[in-house]
Design a protein around this motif. Structure first.
Motif, PDB file in Angstrom:
ATOM      1  N   SER A 270       0.837  -1.200   0.000  1.00 20.66           N
ATOM      2  CA  SER A 270       0.000   0.000   0.000  1.00 20.66           C
ATOM      3  C   SER A 270       0.872   1.251   0.000  1.00 20.66           C
ATOM      4  CB  SER A 270      -0.887   0.006   1.248  1.00 20.66           C
ATOM      5  OG  SER A 270      -0.094   0.330   2.374  1.00 20.66           O
ATOM      6  N   ASN A 271       0.218   2.398   0.057  1.00 23.20           N
ATOM      7  CA  ASN A 271       0.951   3.655   0.151  1.00 23.20           C
ATOM      8  C   ASN A 271       1.308   4.006   1.591  1.00 23.20           C
ATOM      9  OD1 ASN A 271       1.105   4.256  -2.556  1.00 23.20           O
ATOM     10  ND2 ASN A 271      -0.955   5.161  -2.565  1.00 23.20           N
ATOM     11  N   ARG A 272       0.774   3.236   2.501  1.00 23.42           N
ATOM     12  CA  ARG A 272       1.069   3.534   3.896  1.00 23.42           C
ATOM     13  C   ARG A 272       1.388   2.239   4.638  1.00 23.42           C
ATOM     14  NH1 ARG A 272      -1.674   7.734   7.906  1.00 23.42           N
ATOM     15  NH2 ARG A 272       0.289   8.455   8.752  1.00 23.42           N
ATOM     16  N   ASP A 275       5.865   1.465   9.592  1.00 27.89           N
ATOM     17  CA  ASP A 275       7.284   1.797   9.782  1.00 27.89           C
ATOM     18  C   ASP A 275       7.989   2.330   8.534  1.00 27.89           C
ATOM     19  OD1 ASP A 275       7.716   1.680  12.438  1.00 27.89           O
ATOM     20  OD2 ASP A 275       8.425  -0.381  12.481  1.00 27.89           O
ATOM     21  N   ARG A 276       7.289   2.373   7.418  1.00 30.18           N
ATOM     22  CA  ARG A 276       7.907   2.892   6.199  1.00 30.18           C
ATOM     23  C   ARG A 276       7.302   4.268   5.912  1.00 30.18           C
ATOM     24  NH1 ARG A 276      12.508   1.154   4.247  1.00 30.18           N
ATOM     25  NH2 ARG A 276      11.870  -0.984   4.634  1.00 30.18           N
ATOM     26  N   ASP A 277       6.020   4.326   5.686  1.00 30.48           N
ATOM     27  CA  ASP A 277       5.353   5.617   5.533  1.00 30.48           C
ATOM     28  C   ASP A 277       4.153   5.759   6.468  1.00 30.48           C
ATOM     29  OD1 ASP A 277       4.342   3.680   3.765  1.00 30.48           O
ATOM     30  OD2 ASP A 277       5.310   4.679   2.072  1.00 30.48           O
TER      31      ASP A 277
END
Lengths: 286, 308
Positions: A270-272, A275-277
């Motif tokens: 996904s876009n979220r 811990d990444r975005d």
């Protein structure tokens, strides 16, 4: 092979690892007190091995929360050195705490009876993870946060068991090298027996960290400090007198154990992604 | 030759007035909890007012906490937000400098300090230098400000001598001497420095490395720009990172006014005095002698060269 600091030339910064122990103690004490209390706990539980790291950790927890809120847990295996348990109880008593004792032999033996061919690394890892599971059980039973004892040297070298001794809620010693912890232990006036004995994970009879690692903490701490904290390049390290092979060996250990210092990888879709975005502080709302 | 301050005003009166009391609200915000932090602000503003303060300075991002990451957008305020209105109301009792995330009309998010007085937002400083290195990640989430401006601080009990001119530098802004220079050139008497400085460096004596740096910076700016510097740093821990406090006031000769605060919550009050500033500028007239014309000419020349 044993590298010693004596091999370094005069350019090696003297006392580069020196820390102000009173200042460090104050910061670590505040760290434990605030990070424990802001999540609604009053107590801390610490696995007490008889070694220097857990002794210093327990001392910090006692200062932060009071000895009555510090729960040391001594978890020997039948092959553990009796001296370790004796030293652990000496530390617990000096700090005014009442240790819990949990003999892990039955649960370790029950498992390895089915795997009699397991080597000592597997056995050592299993013991570390059983101890972790006991600490986390006590965490819930006693309303106490698990305070870990991993130091910066072993974290960087990957000299610990992932999800074993490396699993805990808080780590007060994780930014201190082993040699700095010796200084802190003396400052905290911990028992001489604990400070002066050779560091050991005590996973089997006669185990010694420095024998197993193949170098001395004094030497590797100086190198790690130059390499990591001072960001010295390979040519700079060479000019400081460090052996190229030793530098290469340590760099490889740090690189190859990076996975142990990170949360598990999540396949991004996904876009979220967590811990990444999807980035929130752990102290979110606290 | 260009004079030090663009607007040179005559002293309106002589005499001992021009004294103010500044409270430094060295506190530990709850990370991302606007409601709890607002309540704490109102409480401390009340305490400062009752203690006779003319100004209470809160740390950087005092309404939100510092390591916000994705909480930046969720804790952002606008100048007409009820939280700001409540604080502005409280500033009828005592002037206040508070820290927050300020969202612009076009949805940029700034690390801002607001000077509130008499029910109004008198001045807004948006942090210019957003540290994005080491443990800092500000420019990932925030937009930079683009100005350093002086303003007249109401400070109603300052008396008839003349108004105090103030400017705000937020934490990393202080690490760029041009920031303090520009405020000095704009004629400030008082540089207000809200900060959220993480403590680190334990190998150089009994003070943290960061504490030693800010000690040097605040005393140096105060002395070189012959202005008062008030520095309010936060305390507490966020995700294991400590903030070292040490809030202090420094006089225009570079001496500490009273003692710096420790590493716990505290609200020291310091008395600042325009008469002392006058004496400092007579003794050390660097501002009078400053050659802004050379700075301008050389800046133009360097600008041309950098462009080529």
């Amino acid at each position: 092979m044993t590298e010693t600091a004596a091999g370094l030339n005069d350019d090696a910064p003297p006392g580069a690892l020196a820390v102000d122990c009173a200042l460090v103690t104050e910061i670590l004490t505040g760290f434990v007190r605030e990070e424990v209390r802001k999540v609604g706990f009053e107590r801390g539980v610490v696995g007490l091995s008889g070694g220097i790291d857990s002794a210093v950790t327990l001392a910090v927890v006692c200062r932060a929360l009071g000895p009555e809120n510090a729960i040391p847990v001594v978890m020997p295996y039948r092959a553990s050195s009796p001296a370790s348990e004796r030293d652990a109880r000496l530390v617990a008593a000096q700090l005014g705490t009442t240790p819990l004792g949990v003999d892990i032999s039955p649960q370790i033996d029950a498992y390895f009876d089915r795997h009699p061919d397991a080597d000592r690394t597997r056995r050592g890892n299993k013991m570390a993870r059983e101890r972790m599971s006991i600490l986390y059980d006590l965490s819930l039973a006693r309303g106490a946060l698990v305070v870990g004892t991993s130091n910066k040297t072993e974290l960087l070298l990957g000299y610990g068991t992932i999800y074993g001794d490396m699993a805990h809620a808080l780590n007060p010693l994780g930014d201190l090298y082993k040699t700095q912890i010796f200084a802190l232990a003396r400052h905290l006036e911990l028992p001489t027996a604990v400070i002066e004995k050779a560091p050991s994970a005590d996973l089997w009879e006669g185990q010694s960290d420095e024998d197993e690692l193949g170098f001395e903490y004094a030497a590797v701490d100086q190198l790690l400090h130059q390499m990591i904290d001072e960001r010295r390049t390979r040519p700079e390290l060479h000019a400081l007198g460090y052996d190229d092979a030793f530098v290469k060996q340590i760099h490889r250990r740090v690189r190859d154990s990076q996975y142990k210092r990170r949360p598990p990888l999540i396949a991004k879709l996904s876009n979220r992604t967590i811990d990444r975005d999807f980035r929130y502080p752990r102290d979110w709302g606290r | 030759m260009v004079k030090a301050a663009p607007e040179v005003t005559e002293a309106r009166a002589t005499g001992p007035s021009g004294e103010i009391v500044v409270a430094l609200a060295q506190m530990a915000p709850r990370l991302g909890d606007l409601g709890a932090n607002l309540a704490r602000h109102l409480e401390l503003i009340g305490t400062a007012a009752a203690g006779g303060a003319d100004l209470v300075v809160f740390p950087e991002l005092s309404l939100t906490g510092y390591f916000l990451k994705d909480l930046v957008t969720e804790t952002a305020l606008r100048l007409d937000s009820p939280e700001i209105q409540a604080l502005a109301e409280a500033s009828r009792e005592v002037d206040a400098v508070v820290g927050c995330i300020l969202e612009s009309d076009d949805h940029r998010f700034h690390n801002a300090a607001l000077y509130l007085s008499g029910g109004e937002v008198v001045h807004v400083h948006r942090k210019v230098y957003l540290p994005t290195y080491g443990l800092f990640d500000e420019a990932r989430d925030l937009a930079p400000g683009n100005r350093f401006r002086a303003f007249e601080a109401p400070l109603r009990s300052a008396g008839p001598r003349r108004p105090w001119r103030a400017g705000v530098l937020l934490c990393e802004d202080l690490w760029h001497p041009s920031s303090a220079y520009l405020l000095a050139r704009a004629g400030v008497d008082l540089i207000i420095c809200p900060s959220a400085s993480p403590g680190r460096g334990v190998g150089h004596g009994s003070e943290l490395g960061t504490a030693q740096s800010y000690d040097v910076i605040t005393r140096t700016y105060a002395q070189l720009f012959t202005a008062y510097v008030v520095y309010c740093n936060r305390v507490g821990y966020e995700d294991g990172i400590n903030f070292w406090g040490g809030s202090r006031a420094v006089d225009p000769e570079g001496h500490l006014v009273g003692e710096p605060a420790g590493r716990d919550e505290a609200m020291p009050l310091h008395r600042l005095d325009l008469a002392a500033l006058r004496r400092a500028r007579i003794a050390n007239p660097m501002l009078r002698d400053e050659r802004h014309d050379i700075v301008d000419a050389e800046s133009r020349r360097l600008h041309r060269r950098e462009r080529d």
